[in-house]
Motif scaffolding. Structure first.
Motif, PDB file in Angstrom:
ATOM      1  N   ALA A 108      48.873  31.481  32.987  1.00 26.48           N
ATOM      2  CA  ALA A 108      49.700  32.684  33.046  1.00 26.48           C
ATOM      3  C   ALA A 108      50.404  32.832  34.386  1.00 26.48           C
ATOM      4  O   ALA A 108      51.504  33.392  34.458  1.00 26.48           O
ATOM      5  CB  ALA A 108      48.838  33.916  32.784  1.00 26.48           C
ATOM      6  N   SER A 109      49.780  32.337  35.464  1.00 26.80           N
ATOM      7  CA  SER A 109      50.342  32.545  36.797  1.00 26.80           C
ATOM      8  C   SER A 109      51.064  31.327  37.343  1.00 26.80           C
ATOM      9  O   SER A 109      51.539  31.345  38.478  1.00 26.80           O
ATOM     10  CB  SER A 109      49.227  32.947  37.775  1.00 26.80           C
ATOM     11  OG  SER A 109      48.245  31.928  37.850  1.00 26.80           O
TER      12      SER A 109
ATOM     13  N   THR B  48      32.953  40.437  28.824  1.00 26.76           N
ATOM     14  CA  THR B  48      33.480  40.930  30.099  1.00 26.76           C
ATOM     15  C   THR B  48      33.498  39.836  31.147  1.00 26.76           C
ATOM     16  O   THR B  48      33.463  40.097  32.328  1.00 26.76           O
ATOM     17  CB  THR B  48      32.636  42.103  30.622  1.00 26.76           C
ATOM     18  OG1 THR B  48      31.274  41.672  30.747  1.00 26.76           O
ATOM     19  CG2 THR B  48      32.707  43.294  29.698  1.00 26.76           C
ATOM     20  N   ALA B  49      33.572  38.595  30.717  1.00 29.64           N
ATOM     21  CA  ALA B  49      33.564  37.501  31.686  1.00 29.64           C
ATOM     22  C   ALA B  49      34.733  37.573  32.639  1.00 29.64           C
ATOM     23  O   ALA B  49      34.673  37.096  33.760  1.00 29.64           O
ATOM     24  CB  ALA B  49      33.590  36.156  30.958  1.00 29.64           C
ATOM     25  N   ASP B  50      35.844  38.195  32.218  1.00 25.82           N
ATOM     26  CA  ASP B  50      37.013  38.251  33.076  1.00 25.82           C
ATOM     27  C   ASP B  50      37.218  39.631  33.674  1.00 25.82           C
ATOM     28  O   ASP B  50      38.229  39.887  34.297  1.00 25.82           O
ATOM     29  CB  ASP B  50      38.269  37.868  32.290  1.00 25.82           C
ATOM     30  CG  ASP B  50      38.508  38.774  31.091  1.00 25.82           C
ATOM     31  OD1 ASP B  50      37.575  39.489  30.712  1.00 25.82           O
ATOM     32  OD2 ASP B  50      39.625  38.754  30.547  1.00 25.82           O
ATOM     33  N   ALA B  51      36.265  40.533  33.482  1.00 25.00           N
ATOM     34  CA  ALA B  51      36.430  41.885  34.014  1.00 25.00           C
ATOM     35  C   ALA B  51      36.429  41.859  35.525  1.00 25.00           C
ATOM     36  O   ALA B  51      35.699  41.129  36.154  1.00 25.00           O
ATOM     37  CB  ALA B  51      35.297  42.785  33.517  1.00 25.00           C
ATOM     38  N   GLY B  52      37.281  42.706  36.110  1.00 27.09           N
ATOM     39  CA  GLY B  52      37.281  42.848  37.564  1.00 27.09           C
ATOM     40  C   GLY B  52      37.740  41.640  38.324  1.00 27.09           C
ATOM     41  O   GLY B  52      37.369  41.439  39.473  1.00 27.09           O
ATOM     42  N   ALA B  53      38.566  40.792  37.701  1.00 24.59           N
ATOM     43  CA  ALA B  53      38.983  39.567  38.373  1.00 24.59           C
ATOM     44  C   ALA B  53      39.656  39.852  39.698  1.00 24.59           C
ATOM     45  O   ALA B  53      39.391  39.193  40.703  1.00 24.59           O
ATOM     46  CB  ALA B  53      39.918  38.778  37.466  1.00 24.59           C
TER      47      ALA B  53
ATOM     48  N   ASP C 166      37.479  28.683  29.832  1.00 24.06           N
ATOM     49  CA  ASP C 166      38.656  29.112  29.059  1.00 24.06           C
ATOM     50  C   ASP C 166      39.391  30.247  29.761  1.00 24.06           C
ATOM     51  O   ASP C 166      40.626  30.262  29.823  1.00 24.06           O
ATOM     52  CB  ASP C 166      38.231  29.590  27.659  1.00 24.06           C
ATOM     53  CG  ASP C 166      37.785  28.458  26.752  1.00 24.06           C
ATOM     54  OD1 ASP C 166      38.075  27.289  27.065  1.00 24.06           O
ATOM     55  OD2 ASP C 166      37.128  28.760  25.734  1.00 24.06           O
ATOM     56  N   ARG C 167      38.645  31.219  30.261  1.00 21.74           N
ATOM     57  CA  ARG C 167      39.256  32.376  30.917  1.00 21.74           C
ATOM     58  C   ARG C 167      40.097  31.954  32.111  1.00 21.74           C
ATOM     59  O   ARG C 167      41.241  32.376  32.269  1.00 21.74           O
ATOM     60  CB  ARG C 167      38.156  33.352  31.352  1.00 21.74           C
ATOM     61  CG  ARG C 167      38.589  34.400  32.376  1.00 21.74           C
ATOM     62  CD  ARG C 167      39.738  35.264  31.911  1.00 21.74           C
ATOM     63  NE  ARG C 167      40.209  36.147  32.960  1.00 21.74           N
ATOM     64  CZ  ARG C 167      41.405  36.720  32.982  1.00 21.74           C
ATOM     65  NH1 ARG C 167      42.247  36.493  32.012  1.00 21.74           N
ATOM     66  NH2 ARG C 167      41.754  37.500  33.977  1.00 21.74           N
ATOM     67  N   TRP C 168      39.538  31.107  32.960  1.00 23.24           N
ATOM     68  CA  TRP C 168      40.283  30.729  34.168  1.00 23.24           C
ATOM     69  C   TRP C 168      41.397  29.738  33.843  1.00 23.24           C
ATOM     70  O   TRP C 168      42.411  29.699  34.552  1.00 23.24           O
ATOM     71  CB  TRP C 168      39.306  30.218  35.228  1.00 23.24           C
ATOM     72  CG  TRP C 168      38.246  31.258  35.501  1.00 23.24           C
ATOM     73  CD1 TRP C 168      36.903  31.129  35.348  1.00 23.24           C
ATOM     74  CD2 TRP C 168      38.470  32.626  35.898  1.00 23.24           C
ATOM     75  NE1 TRP C 168      36.265  32.314  35.630  1.00 23.24           N
ATOM     76  CE2 TRP C 168      37.201  33.251  35.967  1.00 23.24           C
ATOM     77  CE3 TRP C 168      39.605  33.382  36.190  1.00 23.24           C
ATOM     78  CZ2 TRP C 168      37.053  34.593  36.326  1.00 23.24           C
ATOM     79  CZ3 TRP C 168      39.446  34.713  36.550  1.00 23.24           C
ATOM     80  CH2 TRP C 168      38.191  35.298  36.613  1.00 23.24           C
ATOM     81  N   ASP C 169      41.245  28.969  32.773  1.00 25.79           N
ATOM     82  CA  ASP C 169      42.380  28.166  32.290  1.00 25.79           C
ATOM     83  C   ASP C 169      43.554  29.077  31.938  1.00 25.79           C
ATOM     84  O   ASP C 169      44.709  28.799  32.285  1.00 25.79           O
ATOM     85  CB  ASP C 169      41.980  27.371  31.041  1.00 25.79           C
ATOM     86  CG  ASP C 169      41.245  26.077  31.360  1.00 25.79           C
ATOM     87  OD1 ASP C 169      41.197  25.693  32.546  1.00 25.79           O
ATOM     88  OD2 ASP C 169      40.726  25.455  30.418  1.00 25.79           O
TER      89      ASP C 169
ATOM     90  N   GLN D 120      28.045  30.649  24.249  1.00 28.21           N
ATOM     91  CA  GLN D 120      29.011  29.758  24.887  1.00 28.21           C
ATOM     92  C   GLN D 120      29.584  30.378  26.167  1.00 28.21           C
ATOM     93  O   GLN D 120      30.780  30.275  26.440  1.00 28.21           O
ATOM     94  CB  GLN D 120      30.139  29.407  23.908  1.00 28.21           C
ATOM     95  CG  GLN D 120      29.659  28.651  22.675  1.00 28.21           C
ATOM     96  CD  GLN D 120      30.805  28.220  21.803  1.00 28.21           C
ATOM     97  OE1 GLN D 120      31.644  29.039  21.410  1.00 28.21           O
ATOM     98  NE2 GLN D 120      30.871  26.928  21.485  1.00 28.21           N
ATOM     99  N   PHE D 121      28.710  30.979  26.961  1.00 27.54           N
ATOM    100  CA  PHE D 121      29.171  31.727  28.127  1.00 27.54           C
ATOM    101  C   PHE D 121      29.965  30.856  29.093  1.00 27.54           C
ATOM    102  O   PHE D 121      31.042  31.244  29.562  1.00 27.54           O
ATOM    103  CB  PHE D 121      27.967  32.350  28.838  1.00 27.54           C
ATOM    104  CG  PHE D 121      28.331  33.078  30.108  1.00 27.54           C
ATOM    105  CD1 PHE D 121      28.928  34.326  30.054  1.00 27.54           C
ATOM    106  CD2 PHE D 121      28.081  32.502  31.351  1.00 27.54           C
ATOM    107  CE1 PHE D 121      29.274  35.006  31.221  1.00 27.54           C
ATOM    108  CE2 PHE D 121      28.423  33.183  32.520  1.00 27.54           C
ATOM    109  CZ  PHE D 121      29.016  34.425  32.457  1.00 27.54           C
ATOM    110  N   LEU D 122      29.444  29.680  29.408  1.00 26.30           N
ATOM    111  CA  LEU D 122      30.105  28.865  30.432  1.00 26.30           C
ATOM    112  C   LEU D 122      31.441  28.313  29.950  1.00 26.30           C
ATOM    113  O   LEU D 122      32.421  28.287  30.717  1.00 26.30           O
ATOM    114  CB  LEU D 122      29.180  27.719  30.870  1.00 26.30           C
ATOM    115  CG  LEU D 122      27.915  28.162  31.617  1.00 26.30           C
ATOM    116  CD1 LEU D 122      27.062  26.958  31.983  1.00 26.30           C
ATOM    117  CD2 LEU D 122      28.274  28.961  32.870  1.00 26.30           C
TER     118      LEU D 122
END
Length: 407
Positions: free
Chosen positions: A239-240, A17-22, A231-234, A224-226
């Motif tokens: 995408a944007s 859920t690292a990207d949940a609620g962005a 990766d998520r914000w990459d 490998q949380f960090l």
């Protein structure tokens, strides 16, 4: 009411859920707080997103003796991810309901990157369940640095036939949320310090909770949380992307090259800042509830601290376009003073805190690029975010400065 058995409270899986609620990072959460629009004429027996007759019947069964019809509702201001409503019954008792975002209507089909599209129904159901799970865990937990106050959870309903979506219900936490410069300017310097210290000390309490004792050991992946954060914000930036942002690639490369080696594991709120906390009206600095847990996960606690410091702006510091500008008034501590208090109370090594601040600059820059993309393609954005694209460059530069100067 607090003794009622929760309904449909199956434990969540261990999905990431690292990207949940962005999206919620740019919006103030509202569940469990006193509404800013509490006039009687705002209550209604017909509210978009709720089927009040069905809901009334359901709550009468699940919370027997606690609800007297008729039930009226009022949308609460703030976050645009999971939605919050105040519910008022015939005796004036008020509860708070949280549900997933409303689906786009027929006219909402505008070209957006797939990564930015609304989640599938099953994802929304999982997010609601997971948010309720962590609120319930916080309500029951007591760590070595004290409790993490939340609005008392009453029930979770995953039966979509009730209101058309899963939802949960909590108590209404009484108090105030400091969202405006006017509110904070009214505080004396000693009161401003008390509010800041109360905010920081609850974050410390959260990060010192025993994850396993809180029943959240399997709440999310921790390996490998960090690097998964990077990766998520990459992916979000890719995408944007609709333009060339100077030095963005340099910040991304520096983050990836400098990922800290750490084994710290804690419960993370995911969007911890002044606007997501309810303070007591009588005892200045006492926190009555932490709101908006939809981005909660398990991982390195300094990611939470880094986000708080990213949004913080102490007195006599350079203007930050996305910061909580009201923390510039007299009595609020500097970012370094907050960090020092956190380090003293947790014992955590903050020698790499600049990397975590830079990561959150990169994260928020990506969310602002989403807003820029939406504006460019004629999609609606929240009021005040029409010029969000102009803030991306300063955020990137701020992230690079944090890597260089470490705070």
């Amino acid at each position: 009411m607090g003794g009622s058995a929760p309904e449909n409270t199956a434990d969540a899986g261990a999905e990431d859920t690292a990207d949940a609620g962005a999206q919620g990072t740019l919006d103030a959460g509202t569940e469990g707080t006193v509404s800013a629009v509490g006039a009687a004429e705002t209550w209604s027996d017909a509210v978009v997103g709720l089927d009040l007759p069905r809901l009334t019947r359901y709550l009468a069964v699940r919370l027997p003796g606690s609800i007297r019809p008729p039930l009226r509702a009022m949308p609460m201001p703030g976050g645009r991810s999971n939605l919050s409503y105040e519910l008022c019954d015939g005796d004036g008792r008020v509860l708070v309901l949280r549900r997933p975002p409303l689906p786009l209507g027929p006219g909402g089909h505008m070209p957006v990157p797939a990564a930015l599209a609304a989640p599938a129904p099953e994802t929304s159901r999982s997010d609601i369940r997971r948010e309720y799970q962590v609120i319930r865990a916080m309500h029951q937990a007591h760590g070595r640095a004290g409790r993490v106050p939340v609005a008392e959870p009453y029930l979770l309903c995953q039966d979509t036939s009730v209101i058309g979506a899963p939802f949960f219900v909590t108590a209404k936490a009484m108090g105030t949320v400091y969202r405006s410069e006017k509110q904070c300017a009214a505080l004396s310097p000693s009161q401003a310090r008390a509010v800041s210290h109360g905010l920081l000390d609850v974050l410390v309490a959260l990060h010192l909770l025993d994850v396993r004792a809180a029943g959240l050991a399997d709440y999310a992946r921790t390996d490998q949380f960090l690097i998964r954060q990077v990766d998520r914000w990459d992916r979000l930036h890719a995408a944007s992307a609709s333009r060339e942002v100077p030095r963005l690639s340099r910040l991304a490369a520096a983050l990836r090259a400098g990922v800290p080696a750490t084994s710290r594991i804690a419960v993370l709120h995911g969007d911890y800042r002044l606007e997501n906390v309810v303070f007591d009206l009588a005892s200045i600095g006492r926190v009555n509830a932490v709101l908006d847990w939809e981005a909660a996960t398990i991982g390195d606690p300094l990611v939470d601290l880094g986000l708080l410091l990213t949004f913080w702006e102490g007195p006599d510091q350079p203007l930050n376009p996305i910061a909580s500008a009201h923390t510039r008034t007299r009595g609020f501590p500097t970012r370094r003073q907050l960090a020092d208090r956190y380090a003293t109370r947790t014992g955590f090594d903050l020698s790499r805190i600049g990397w975590y601040i830079a990561l959150n600059h990169y994260r928020v820059a990506g969310l602002l690029e989403v807003m820029h993309y939406r504006v460019k393609h004629g999609l609606p954005v929240s009021p005040g975010l029409e010029r969000a694209g102009s803030w991306v460059g300063p955020l990137v530069d701020g992230g690079l400065a944090a890597l260089r100067d470490n705070l």
